[in-house]
Design a protein around this motif. Structure first.
Motif, mmCIF file in Angstrom:
data_model
loop_
_atom_site.group_PDB
_atom_site.id
_atom_site.type_symbol
_atom_site.label_atom_id
_atom_site.label_comp_id
_atom_site.label_asym_id
_atom_site.label_seq_id
_atom_site.Cartn_x
_atom_site.Cartn_y
_atom_site.Cartn_z
ATOM 1 N N VAL A 1 0.658 -1.128 0.015
ATOM 2 C CA VAL A 1 -0.014 0.185 -0.059
ATOM 3 C C VAL A 1 0.833 1.199 0.204
ATOM 4 C CG1 VAL A 1 -1.585 1.452 1.373
ATOM 5 C CG2 VAL A 1 -1.939 -0.981 0.995
ATOM 6 N N VAL A 2 1.799 1.441 0.721
ATOM 7 C CA VAL A 2 2.945 2.496 0.961
ATOM 8 C C VAL A 2 3.460 2.504 -0.375
ATOM 9 C CG1 VAL A 2 4.955 3.140 1.831
ATOM 10 C CG2 VAL A 2 3.172 2.039 3.621
ATOM 11 N N THR B 1 -1.980 -0.966 13.969
ATOM 12 C CA THR B 1 -1.872 -1.175 12.336
ATOM 13 C C THR B 1 -1.496 0.015 12.088
ATOM 14 O OG1 THR B 1 -3.446 -3.078 12.372
ATOM 15 C CG2 THR B 1 -3.281 -1.892 10.516
ATOM 16 N N PHE B 2 -2.082 0.991 12.247
ATOM 17 C CA PHE B 2 -2.128 2.367 11.490
ATOM 18 C C PHE B 2 -0.830 3.098 12.223
ATOM 19 C CE2 PHE B 2 -6.516 1.907 10.771
ATOM 20 C CZ PHE B 2 -6.529 2.300 9.400
ATOM 21 N N ASN B 3 -0.392 2.565 13.199
ATOM 22 C CA ASN B 3 0.982 3.151 13.760
ATOM 23 C C ASN B 3 2.124 2.276 12.909
ATOM 24 O OD1 ASN B 3 3.518 2.672 15.805
ATOM 25 N ND2 ASN B 3 2.373 4.697 16.235
ATOM 26 N N TYR B 4 2.126 1.354 12.610
ATOM 27 C CA TYR B 4 2.812 0.673 11.660
ATOM 28 C C TYR B 4 3.002 1.237 10.403
ATOM 29 C CZ TYR B 4 5.481 -3.127 9.363
ATOM 30 O OH TYR B 4 6.252 -3.791 8.554
ATOM 31 N N LEU B 5 1.755 1.524 9.859
ATOM 32 C CA LEU B 5 1.643 1.980 8.613
ATOM 33 C C LEU B 5 2.337 3.499 8.577
ATOM 34 C CD1 LEU B 5 0.294 2.403 5.719
ATOM 35 C CD2 LEU B 5 -1.662 3.333 6.671
ATOM 36 N N PHE B 6 2.296 4.111 9.588
ATOM 37 C CA PHE B 6 2.944 5.522 9.600
ATOM 38 C C PHE B 6 4.243 5.344 9.709
ATOM 39 C CE2 PHE B 6 5.184 8.818 12.027
ATOM 40 C CZ PHE B 6 4.708 9.814 11.264
ATOM 41 N N TRP B 7 4.729 4.443 10.246
ATOM 42 C CA TRP B 7 6.260 4.470 10.525
ATOM 43 C C TRP B 7 6.948 3.713 9.228
ATOM 44 C CZ3 TRP B 7 9.185 7.150 13.484
ATOM 45 C CH2 TRP B 7 8.787 7.751 14.505
ATOM 46 N N ASN B 8 6.080 2.884 8.453
ATOM 47 C CA ASN B 8 6.744 2.087 7.559
ATOM 48 C C ASN B 8 6.788 3.380 6.438
ATOM 49 O OD1 ASN B 8 6.692 0.958 4.327
ATOM 50 N ND2 ASN B 8 6.426 -1.019 5.543
ATOM 51 N N THR B 9 5.796 4.275 6.260
ATOM 52 C CA THR B 9 5.819 5.419 5.289
ATOM 53 C C THR B 9 6.904 6.421 5.660
ATOM 54 O OG1 THR B 9 3.293 5.072 5.157
ATOM 55 C CG2 THR B 9 4.476 6.944 4.147
ATOM 56 N N PHE B 10 7.212 6.627 6.940
ATOM 57 C CA PHE B 10 8.147 7.489 7.374
ATOM 58 C C PHE B 10 9.489 6.983 7.008
ATOM 59 C CE2 PHE B 10 11.261 8.786 10.558
ATOM 60 C CZ PHE B 10 11.142 10.047 10.714
ATOM 61 N N LYS C 1 -0.167 11.234 1.655
ATOM 62 C CA LYS C 1 -1.618 10.932 1.935
ATOM 63 C C LYS C 1 -1.462 9.804 3.143
ATOM 64 C CE LYS C 1 -3.647 12.571 -2.384
ATOM 65 N NZ LYS C 1 -4.125 12.082 -3.568
ATOM 66 N N MET C 2 -0.846 8.880 2.921
ATOM 67 C CA MET C 2 -0.620 7.785 3.788
ATOM 68 C C MET C 2 -0.384 8.086 5.258
ATOM 69 S SD MET C 2 -1.626 4.640 2.757
ATOM 70 C CE MET C 2 -3.028 5.549 2.063
ATOM 71 N N MET C 3 0.871 9.064 5.339
ATOM 72 C CA MET C 3 1.184 9.415 6.516
ATOM 73 C C MET C 3 -0.324 10.336 7.506
ATOM 74 S SD MET C 3 5.134 10.712 5.884
ATOM 75 C CE MET C 3 5.440 10.680 7.805
ATOM 76 N N VAL C 4 -0.676 11.137 6.357
ATOM 77 C CA VAL C 4 -1.941 11.893 7.132
ATOM 78 C C VAL C 4 -3.190 10.968 7.414
ATOM 79 C CG1 VAL C 4 -3.820 13.358 6.465
ATOM 80 C CG2 VAL C 4 -1.275 13.965 5.874
ATOM 81 N N LEU C 5 -3.437 10.005 6.598
ATOM 82 C CA LEU C 5 -4.655 9.094 6.986
ATOM 83 C C LEU C 5 -3.951 8.136 8.432
ATOM 84 C CD1 LEU C 5 -6.985 7.422 6.307
ATOM 85 C CD2 LEU C 5 -5.596 5.761 4.820
ATOM 86 N N SER C 6 -2.915 7.819 8.415
ATOM 87 C CA SER C 6 -2.494 7.053 9.584
ATOM 88 C C SER C 6 -2.762 7.726 10.737
ATOM 89 C CB SER C 6 -1.307 6.280 9.342
ATOM 90 O OG SER C 6 -0.349 7.176 9.229
ATOM 91 N N ILE C 7 -2.306 8.970 10.704
ATOM 92 C CA ILE C 7 -2.361 9.837 11.798
ATOM 93 C C ILE C 7 -3.770 10.063 12.287
ATOM 94 C CG2 ILE C 7 -1.803 12.505 12.598
ATOM 95 C CD1 ILE C 7 0.759 12.502 10.829
ATOM 96 N N TRP C 8 -4.569 10.795 11.468
ATOM 97 C CA TRP C 8 -6.324 10.815 11.854
ATOM 98 C C TRP C 8 -6.720 9.565 12.287
ATOM 99 C CZ3 TRP C 8 -8.212 15.281 13.208
ATOM 100 C CH2 TRP C 8 -7.727 16.278 12.646
#
Length: 359
Positions: free
Chosen positions: A75-76, A122-131, A83-90
């Motif tokens: 997905v990343v 899950t969304f925390n992992y999404l953020f850090w992978n994107t980061f 957009k992925m970072m913003v989505l995961s944060i919200w």
């Protein structure tokens, strides 16, 4: 796609405003997230009075990393990363606020905690992978080691002071307000991320070929496998992580039962690992200027083995503390090198999938 960092190469990483925004925001969130990490197991225990319920939550936290990591990586790689970072944060903000409301109106349950905990992880992992895939797009290649070292230093320092500070705040504010404070820090991170200019990572080849998920997974594994140095370090990290997990699982019991260590001694033992990590993050940039990457990797492996040997032969708690110092140093040292190598050697459009293979 052209990395933003290619247009400017400041003398120090701290003159790169995009890096400063991301680093500042994530450090604040790391600090306040200890409120959530401390509150959740306590709430579960108060509801269930069961160690099994607390262990189940720990197992649920591992599910996104083990079973969803590669899908999150795909997905990343496919979607705009900002957009992925913003989505995961919200999504994390919303989950924390839902938990706070459930606590406020006293309608919380074990299953609602499990569901919220799993989704938040899950969304925390999404953020850090994107980061970690965004970093090489905003930081010059020559400064990646410095950027990763700075992030690791702040992360380790926050992990040393965070639990104690979180305990004090939790007592002062209570569960509900502490969760809202964590959500507020995530909103601050959103403001920082919003101000960061991130080049678009979408690959035209990826969309034209309409590759399947299985093909994307194979592509990520193939990219990792064909880069021999990355593959070798991945395998080495696997065995180091297994050894650290096995020793860490019995460390406190062994110190209390066999070495007659006090609770304060346990604190020193665990803190020694953090001190080692901070030292590693401080000296790694100088070492990379004097030695090649292969020698540094061998040095990290040697320190990890030496630390484990000390744990195996220890006869007093302060010797155990020395072993944890070397293990903390080697762990941070290897992680910084590993992250930097992946960012240097992996094409940006496939980095999310390669990051998912964190064995």
């Amino acid at each position: 796609m052209k990395p933003l960092a290619s247009h400017a190469h400041p003398d120090t990483i701290w003159k790169n405003k995009h890096f400063v925004f991301l680093c500042s925001g994530t450090t604040i969130v790391d600090l306040t997230f200890h409120l959530y990490n401390l509150a959740l197991p306590i709430i579960i225990y108060e509801l269930s009075k069961s160690p099994l319920a607390m262990s189940t939550m720990r197992a649920i936290d591992l599910v996104p990393h083990i079973f969803l990591g590669i899908f999150i990586g795909i997905v990343v790689d496919r979607v705009n990363r900002k957009k992925m970072m913003v989505l995961s944060i919200w999504m994390q903000i919303m989950i924390l606020l839902v938990l706070a409301l459930l606590l406020k109106f006293n309608v919380i349950s074990i299953w609602s905690l499990y569901i919220c905990g799993f989704t938040l992880t899950t969304f925390n992992y999404l953020f850090w992978n994107t980061f970690h895939t965004v970093l090489p797009l905003i930081v010059h290649k020559d400064q990646l080691i410095s950027a990763n070292a700075s992030i690791s230093f702040l992360y380790t320092f926050v992990n040393m002071i965070g639990p104690g500070l979180a305990g004090f705040i939790l007592i002062s504010l209570g569960y509900t307000s502490s969760l809202v404070a964590t959500a507020a820090s995530l909103f601050l991170l959103f403001i920082f991320v919003f101000r960061v200019k991130i080049p678009n990572n979408e690959s035209p080849k990826l969309h034209k070929s309409k590759s399947s998920i299985s093909n994307d997974m194979k592509a990520g594994f193939y990219q990792l496998r064909q880069t021999q140095l990355l593959w070798n370090i991945t395998i080495v990290n696997l065995f180091i992580n297994i050894a650290s997990s096995l020793s860490g699982a019995v460390l406190i019991f062994y110190a209390l039962d066999r070495l007659d260590a006090s609770k304060s001694n346990i604190g020193f033992i665990l803190s020694a690992s953090g001190v080692g990590g901070i030292l590693a993050a401080t000296v790694i940039k100088r070492l990379t200027k004097r030695f090649n990457r292969q020698r540094l990797v061998l040095f990290g492996i040697g320190l990890a083995a030496f630390g484990q040997f000390i744990l195996f032969t220890t006869y007093h708690w302060y010797v155990l503390m020395a072993g944890m110092f070397f293990i903390g140093f080697s762990s941070t040292f290897m992680n910084i090198n590993f992250l930097t190598l992946k960012q240097e050697l992996t094409p940006p459009h496939i980095l999310g999938r390669v990051n998912a293979f964190r064995l």
